[in-house]
Design an enzyme around this catalytic site. Sequence first.
Site, PDB file in Angstrom:
ATOM      1  N   GLN A  39      -1.233 -12.559  -0.529  1.00 42.77           N
ATOM      2  CA  GLN A  39       0.000 -12.103   0.112  1.00 42.77           C
ATOM      3  C   GLN A  39       0.552 -13.142   1.095  1.00 42.77           C
ATOM      4  OE1 GLN A  39      -0.573  -8.017   1.384  1.00 42.77           O
ATOM      5  NE2 GLN A  39      -0.842  -7.330  -0.731  1.00 42.77           N
TER       6      GLN A  39
ATOM      7  N   GLY B 103       0.839  -1.207   0.000  1.00 45.58           N
ATOM      8  CA  GLY B 103       0.000   0.000   0.000  1.00 45.58           C
ATOM      9  C   GLY B 103       0.866   1.246   0.000  1.00 45.58           C
ATOM     10  N   GLY B 104       2.007   1.162  -0.689  1.00 50.00           N
ATOM     11  CA  GLY B 104       3.034   2.202  -0.641  1.00 50.00           C
ATOM     12  C   GLY B 104       2.589   3.553  -1.173  1.00 50.00           C
TER      13      GLY B 104
ATOM     14  N   GLY C 213      -0.341   4.876  -0.493  1.00 45.93           N
ATOM     15  CA  GLY C 213      -1.409   5.373   0.382  1.00 45.93           C
ATOM     16  C   GLY C 213      -0.899   6.340   1.435  1.00 45.93           C
TER      17      GLY C 213
ATOM     18  N   ILE D  59      -0.912   6.211   4.894  1.00 49.13           N
ATOM     19  CA  ILE D  59      -0.095   5.743   6.029  1.00 49.13           C
ATOM     20  C   ILE D  59       1.343   5.533   5.557  1.00 49.13           C
ATOM     21  CG2 ILE D  59       0.305   3.840   7.659  1.00 49.13           C
ATOM     22  CD1 ILE D  59      -2.720   3.489   7.839  1.00 49.13           C
TER      23      ILE D  59
ATOM     24  N   GLY E 291      -3.716  -3.192   7.442  1.00 51.36           N
ATOM     25  CA  GLY E 291      -4.925  -3.057   6.617  1.00 51.36           C
ATOM     26  C   GLY E 291      -6.119  -3.718   7.289  1.00 51.36           C
TER      27      GLY E 291
ATOM     28  N   HIS F 108      -9.424  -5.215  16.764  1.00 55.72           N
ATOM     29  CA  HIS F 108      -9.221  -3.799  16.433  1.00 55.72           C
ATOM     30  C   HIS F 108     -10.521  -3.318  15.783  1.00 55.72           C
ATOM     31  CE1 HIS F 108      -7.678  -0.077  14.861  1.00 55.72           C
ATOM     32  NE2 HIS F 108      -8.007  -0.441  13.640  1.00 55.72           N
TER      33      HIS F 108
ATOM     34  N   ASP G 181      -4.456   1.829  19.062  1.00 56.84           N
ATOM     35  CA  ASP G 181      -5.445   1.860  20.162  1.00 56.84           C
ATOM     36  C   ASP G 181      -4.724   1.987  21.512  1.00 56.84           C
ATOM     37  OD1 ASP G 181      -7.606   1.232  18.272  1.00 56.84           O
ATOM     38  OD2 ASP G 181      -6.634  -0.718  18.159  1.00 56.84           O
TER      39      ASP G 181
HETATM   40  P1  NAX Z   1      -5.057   4.452   1.591  1.00 58.30           P
HETATM   41  O1  NAX Z   1      -6.341   4.161   0.887  1.00 58.30           O
HETATM   42  O2  NAX Z   1      -4.529   5.846   1.634  1.00 58.30           O
HETATM   43  O3  NAX Z   1      -3.915   3.526   1.008  1.00 58.30           O
HETATM   44  C1  NAX Z   1      -4.075   2.162   0.782  1.00 58.30           C
HETATM   45  C2  NAX Z   1      -3.203   1.795  -0.372  1.00 58.30           C
HETATM   46  O4  NAX Z   1      -3.219   0.383  -0.497  1.00 58.30           O
HETATM   47  C3  NAX Z   1      -3.674   2.388  -1.703  1.00 58.30           C
HETATM   48  O5  NAX Z   1      -2.629   3.132  -2.296  1.00 58.30           O
HETATM   49  C4  NAX Z   1      -4.047   1.164  -2.519  1.00 58.30           C
HETATM   50  O6  NAX Z   1      -3.788   1.327  -3.908  1.00 58.30           O
HETATM   51  C5  NAX Z   1      -3.165   0.103  -1.873  1.00 58.30           C
HETATM   52  N1  NAX Z   1      -3.598  -1.267  -2.119  1.00 58.30           N
HETATM   53  C6  NAX Z   1      -4.865  -1.745  -2.272  1.00 58.30           C
HETATM   54  N2  NAX Z   1      -4.829  -3.056  -2.541  1.00 58.30           N
HETATM   55  C7  NAX Z   1      -3.536  -3.430  -2.544  1.00 58.30           C
HETATM   56  C8  NAX Z   1      -2.866  -4.642  -2.779  1.00 58.30           C
HETATM   57  N3  NAX Z   1      -3.536  -5.766  -3.073  1.00 58.30           N
HETATM   58  N4  NAX Z   1      -1.522  -4.661  -2.714  1.00 58.30           N
HETATM   59  C9  NAX Z   1      -0.840  -3.541  -2.438  1.00 58.30           C
HETATM   60  N5  NAX Z   1      -1.412  -2.350  -2.230  1.00 58.30           N
HETATM   61  C10 NAX Z   1      -2.746  -2.290  -2.279  1.00 58.30           C
HETATM   62  O7  NAX Z   1      -5.267   3.877   3.071  1.00 58.30           O
HETATM   63  P2  NAX Z   1      -4.419   4.191   4.381  1.00 58.30           P
HETATM   64  O8  NAX Z   1      -5.016   5.360   5.064  1.00 58.30           O
HETATM   65  O9  NAX Z   1      -2.989   4.194   4.067  1.00 58.30           O
HETATM   66  O10 NAX Z   1      -4.839   2.919   5.288  1.00 58.30           O
HETATM   67  C11 NAX Z   1      -4.415   1.629   4.932  1.00 58.30           C
HETATM   68  C12 NAX Z   1      -5.144   0.594   5.779  1.00 58.30           C
HETATM   69  O11 NAX Z   1      -4.851   0.778   7.161  1.00 58.30           O
HETATM   70  C13 NAX Z   1      -6.668   0.669   5.676  1.00 58.30           C
HETATM   71  O12 NAX Z   1      -7.183  -0.644   5.566  1.00 58.30           O
HETATM   72  C14 NAX Z   1      -7.074   1.263   7.016  1.00 58.30           C
HETATM   73  O13 NAX Z   1      -8.385   0.904   7.380  1.00 58.30           O
HETATM   74  C15 NAX Z   1      -6.043   0.636   7.912  1.00 58.30           C
HETATM   75  N6  NAX Z   1      -5.839   1.251   9.219  1.00 58.30           N
HETATM   76  C16 NAX Z   1      -5.551   0.441  10.261  1.00 58.30           C
HETATM   77  C17 NAX Z   1      -5.280   0.917  11.510  1.00 58.30           C
HETATM   78  C18 NAX Z   1      -4.966   0.000  12.626  1.00 58.30           C
HETATM   79  O14 NAX Z   1      -4.830   0.510  13.758  1.00 58.30           O
HETATM   80  N7  NAX Z   1      -4.830  -1.297  12.441  1.00 58.30           N
HETATM   81  C19 NAX Z   1      -5.328   2.379  11.805  1.00 58.30           C
HETATM   82  C20 NAX Z   1      -5.211   3.218  10.578  1.00 58.30           C
HETATM   83  C21 NAX Z   1      -5.948   2.689   9.374  1.00 58.30           C
HETATM   84  O15 NAX Z   1      -7.315   2.976   9.521  1.00 58.30           O
END
Ligand code: NAX
Length: 321
Positions: free
Chosen positions: A109, A8-9, A11, A13, A128, A185, A157
Site C-alpha cells: 500500500q 478494509g471497507g 470490516g 470499523i 490497522g 499504540h 487512546d
Molecule cells: P475487521 O476484521 O472487521 O476488518 C478488517 C478488514 O480489512 C476485513 O474486511 C479484511 O478483509 C480487510 N483487509 C485485510 N487485508 C486487507 C488488504 N490487504 N487490503 C484491504 N483490506 C484488507 O477489523 P476491524 O475491527 O475493522 O479493525 C481493523 C484494524 O483496526 C485491525 O487491525 C484492528 O486491530 C485495528 N484497530 C486499531 C485501533 C487503533 O486505535 N489504532 C483501534 C481499533 C482496532 O483494534
Amino acid sequence: MKRVVVTGGGGQIAYSLLFKIASGELLGSKEAIFLSILEIPQAVSSLQGVVLELQDCCFPLLQGIRVGSNPEEIFEGAEIVFLVGSKPRSPGMERKELLQENGKIFIEQGKALNISANRKEVVVLVIGNPCNTNCLIALSHAPDIDPFRFHAMTRLDQNRATYQLAVKAKTKVSDISQMTIWGNHSSTQVPDFHNALIRGTRADVVIQDKNWLETDFIEAVQQRGARVLKERGKSSAASAAQAALDAMRALLFPSENLFSSAILAKDNPYGISEDIVFSFPLRCVRRGKMEIVPNLEWTDFMKKKIRESEKELIQEKNEVM
Ligand code: NAX
C-alpha cells in the site's frame, strides 16, 4: 471534490466510518466527496452490500463510490486516506508473525500510494494494527511523499483517557484538554496525566492521587480495548471509527489544540529514536502539517515508561526491517 479512501471497507470499523465520512462529519456540510474503498478480493462482494446501503442513505455530498482490490487503482488521486484493513491476530499467532503478515500489506500500500495518490495533498492515517510499525513500513515505501503526511492512530487512546479523567474528576469531557499519548499504540503507551488539563489546571494537581494516576488510570486506558472485547464479544468499532474521524479532522484543520498522533520521530525535540513512528503531542499548523509540541515536562515515572515504549517500537522496527 475530495477523494477519500478507506481500506478494509468490509470490516467493522469501516462499517461505521464510511457513513460518517459520507454524511459530512469529516469535512463539513459543503465539501463533496468521492469515496474509494479497498478490500481483498474475497470480501469485495460483501462490501457491495455496504455500497448499496451508502447509496440508500442519499447523502447529498457523496458524488461517487469506487470499490476494488487493486491499491494502485483505488488510491488514484487520493487526498485523505484511512488505512484500516489488516489481518487480525489469529489464535496462537505471535506478535512478530502478525507484524510480518501485515507488513506485506503496508509495503504494497505504501508503494501504491507513492504511485497513485495526490502526493502534495495526501494525508494518511494508519489504523490497522500494529499501527505504528505498519505506518513506518508504509511511509518507507512511499519515498516521493513527505513522511510527515503519514500518521498512526493513537486518538482512541486519547479519547479513552479523556473519559477516564473526566469521570475521576467528576466533570464533563469537554473540561479536559491537552490529554495526549506518548509512544506505541500498545500496552506500553503512556497517557500523559502531567500535561493534561482539567478546566485549565494540570490533571495531577486537580486529582491529587498519584497512585491512581500511575496505576489505575493508565491500566484503564491500556486495557479498555480488552474490556470492550470481553463485554461485546468483538473489538472496538464505533469508538475506533469516531477516533479515526477525530484524528483526521485534527490533521486537516489547523488549531491551537493539542492532540496525539503517532508520527515519524525524525528531528523530534525529546530525544526519541528518530527512525520509529512514535505518538507525540502535536498541533496542526496548516492542513497536513504538524508541529511536535516542545518543552512538555515528563515526571520520572513517565520518563521511564516512555523509554520502555520507545524500546518496544525499536524492537518492532528491527523485527520487520
Ligand atoms: P475487521 O476484521 O472487521 O476488518 C478488517 C478488514 O480489512 C476485513 O474486511 C479484511 O478483509 C480487510 N483487509 C485485510 N487485508 C486487507 C488488504 N490487504 N487490503 C484491504 N483490506 C484488507 O477489523 P476491524 O475491527 O475493522 O479493525 C481493523 C484494524 O483496526 C485491525 O487491525 C484492528 O486491530 C485495528 N484497530 C486499531 C485501533 C487503533 O486505535 N489504532 C483501534 C481499533 C482496532 O483494534
